[in-house]
Design a protein around this motif. Structure first.
Motif, PDB file in Angstrom:
ATOM      1  N   GLU A  90     -16.576   2.912  -4.359  1.00 14.20           N
ATOM      2  CA  GLU A  90     -15.631   2.003  -3.725  1.00 14.20           C
ATOM      3  C   GLU A  90     -15.241   2.503  -2.332  1.00 14.20           C
ATOM      4  O   GLU A  90     -15.058   1.712  -1.399  1.00 14.20           O
TER       5      GLU A  90
ATOM      6  N   GLU B  81     -12.976   1.106   0.563  1.00 16.97           N
ATOM      7  CA  GLU B  81     -11.624   1.097   0.013  1.00 16.97           C
ATOM      8  C   GLU B  81     -10.952   2.436   0.297  1.00 16.97           C
ATOM      9  O   GLU B  81     -11.554   3.497   0.090  1.00 16.97           O
ATOM     10  N   ASN B  82      -9.726   2.404   0.745  1.00 17.42           N
ATOM     11  CA  ASN B  82      -9.010   3.625   1.084  1.00 17.42           C
ATOM     12  C   ASN B  82      -8.227   4.107  -0.142  1.00 17.42           C
ATOM     13  O   ASN B  82      -7.007   3.945  -0.238  1.00 17.42           O
ATOM     14  N   ILE B  83      -8.945   4.699  -1.096  1.00 18.72           N
ATOM     15  CA  ILE B  83      -8.333   5.111  -2.362  1.00 18.72           C
ATOM     16  C   ILE B  83      -8.621   6.585  -2.645  1.00 18.72           C
ATOM     17  O   ILE B  83      -8.811   6.981  -3.794  1.00 18.72           O
TER      18      ILE B  83
ATOM     19  N   ASN C 229      -2.847   0.688   6.161  1.00 21.38           N
ATOM     20  CA  ASN C 229      -3.765   0.916   5.046  1.00 21.38           C
ATOM     21  C   ASN C 229      -4.681   2.108   5.283  1.00 21.38           C
ATOM     22  O   ASN C 229      -5.774   2.167   4.750  1.00 21.38           O
TER      23      ASN C 229
ATOM     24  N   TYR D  72       1.977   1.889  -3.472  1.00 15.65           N
ATOM     25  CA  TYR D  72       0.839   2.410  -4.231  1.00 15.65           C
ATOM     26  C   TYR D  72       0.651   3.905  -3.969  1.00 15.65           C
ATOM     27  O   TYR D  72       0.467   4.692  -4.896  1.00 15.65           O
ATOM     28  N   LYS D  73       0.714   4.313  -2.706  1.00 14.28           N
ATOM     29  CA  LYS D  73       0.567   5.726  -2.350  1.00 14.28           C
ATOM     30  C   LYS D  73       1.717   6.557  -2.906  1.00 14.28           C
ATOM     31  O   LYS D  73       1.510   7.665  -3.419  1.00 14.28           O
TER      32      LYS D  73
ATOM     33  N   TYR E 198       0.825  -1.201   0.000  1.00  8.94           N
ATOM     34  CA  TYR E 198       0.000   0.000   0.000  1.00  8.94           C
ATOM     35  C   TYR E 198       0.863   1.257   0.000  1.00  8.94           C
ATOM     36  O   TYR E 198       0.531   2.252  -0.641  1.00  8.94           O
TER      37      TYR E 198
ATOM     38  N   VAL F  80     -15.189   5.568  -8.130  1.00  2.00           N
ATOM     39  CA  VAL F  80     -14.201   5.632  -7.040  1.00  2.00           C
ATOM     40  C   VAL F  80     -14.890   5.957  -5.718  1.00  2.00           C
ATOM     41  O   VAL F  80     -14.590   5.358  -4.669  1.00  2.00           O
TER      42      VAL F  80
ATOM     43  N   SER G  17      -6.597   8.997  -2.558  1.00  2.00           N
ATOM     44  CA  SER G  17      -5.528   9.553  -3.389  1.00  2.00           C
ATOM     45  C   SER G  17      -5.831   9.350  -4.865  1.00  2.00           C
ATOM     46  O   SER G  17      -5.428  10.159  -5.710  1.00  2.00           O
ATOM     47  N   LEU G  18      -6.555   8.274  -5.176  1.00  2.00           N
ATOM     48  CA  LEU G  18      -6.910   8.005  -6.564  1.00  2.00           C
ATOM     49  C   LEU G  18      -7.879   9.059  -7.099  1.00  2.00           C
ATOM     50  O   LEU G  18      -7.817   9.432  -8.275  1.00  2.00           O
TER      51      LEU G  18
END
Length: 325
Positions: free
Chosen positions: A253, A259-261, A161, A5-6, A2, A250, A263-264
């Motif tokens: 999700e 989902e911890n996204i 996460n 990914y970040k 993770y 997003v 940043s996306l």
């Protein structure tokens, strides 16, 4: 995993941030240039100016939040600071969506003549107070996002996460508010833009059919400078709809599947603001001509640099009526 990914999103967003800020600052300077030439701003330039300022502010806040989240891995900074930053980011996103919608609405009013007298009056009233509208939009965005501090909670666990100070709905009322926020900030401006897109497309089809009939097939129909404005407006709608689908997915999700996204979302918004700014620059053909002319005038003072002059297009004897962009 993770963390990688970040870090990857942080680096990619950094590169896109440079282009976003560059293009939007360029648009800002274009507006100042036009103001210096005409001593006033047209309604479209006022909206574009407000949009470019919102884009830059949103991008800077997004990247600052991502940088702080990357540096402050253990969330030593108070969660209130992260929450306020996210609140401002959501508010600026609201402003960007509605400014883009407002700009498309303006172009549709200039391109399409509606037989509905009442609707025409509403359009005239709105366009008469463009400056007031571009100030009210960010205020409405801030007012719409303020309840987040009450109905959302800050998810700042120091697990691997998690991100610092992420605002998440944890109650039934919070989930209802989140759905309403997405409806007001994303879906409604999207509906306005789709309506404008249909109006402009129908106008284009009718205009081309009339022009083709008038030429009897001897020449291909042309719309002159109108075609550039139409292409720009329809491109803005297409980019907006694509971003809207991605953004809603997003957010689904994040809120439903937890989902911890987040940043996306910042990454995709950065891409959207960059591409939209490029489309707006494409529509400013008159500015390019003025810029090239001023560049050549400056070179006239240095004969040794005359080889760097850029050829200028000469005005044609007759041109169709232009639509201000």
């Amino acid at each position: 995993m993770y963390g990688v990914y970040k870090l990857t999103l942080w680096v990619l967003t950094g590169f896109i941030s440079v282009t976003t800020i560059f293009f939007n600052v360029y648009i800002f300077l274009m507006s100042l240039w036009n103001y210096r030439q005409k001593k006033k701003w047209s309604p479209s330039e006022t909206i574009i100016l407000a949009l470019s300022v919102a884009d830059v502010a949103h991008q800077l806040l997004c990247y600052f939040w991502m940088t702080m989240d990357e540096v402050d891995n253990d969330c030593h900074i108070s969660e209130v600071h992260y929450a306020v930053m996210l609140l401002l980011i959501y508010s600026l996103k609201f402003t960007i969506m509605w400014d883009t919608s407002f700009l498309t609405f303006y172009y549709s009013t200039k391109l399409v003549n509606t037989p509905n007298h009442c609707y025409t009056q509403i359009q005239a009233i709105i366009l008469k107070h463009v400056t007031l509208a571009v100030f009210l939009i960010p205020l409405c965005g801030l007012g719409t996002c303020m309840p987040m501090l009450v109905v959302f909670h800050s998810d700042n666990f120091t697990m691997a996460n998690k991100d610092c100070g992420v605002l998440m709905p944890d109650t039934y009322s919070g989930k209802i508010y989140e759905a309403m926020y997405l409806l007001v900030s994303d879906v409604l401006p999207g509906v306005v833009m789709v309506k404008c897109c249909f109006s402009i497309s129908i106008h284009l089809a009718i205009h081309l059919r009339h022009m083709k009939a008038s030429t009897n097939g001897a020449h291909a129909p042309k719309l002159g400078s109108q075609m550039r404005v139409i292409q720009m407006a329809l491109s803005l709608v297409a980019i907006f709809i694509l971003f809207l689908v991605i953004d809603l997915y997003v957010n689904y999700e994040i809120s439903v599947n937890h989902e911890n996204i987040i940043s996306l979302t910042f990454f995709f918004t950065s891409i959207y603001t960059t591409v939209a700014a490029m489309v707006l620059i494409y529509g400013k053909k008159t500015f390019w001509k003025a810029l090239i002319h001023e560049f050549n005038v400056c070179l006239d003072e240095y004969p040794c640099l005359s080889c760097l002059k850029v050829p200028e297009q000469k005005a044609k004897p007759s041109t169709p009526a232009k639509v201000k962009t």
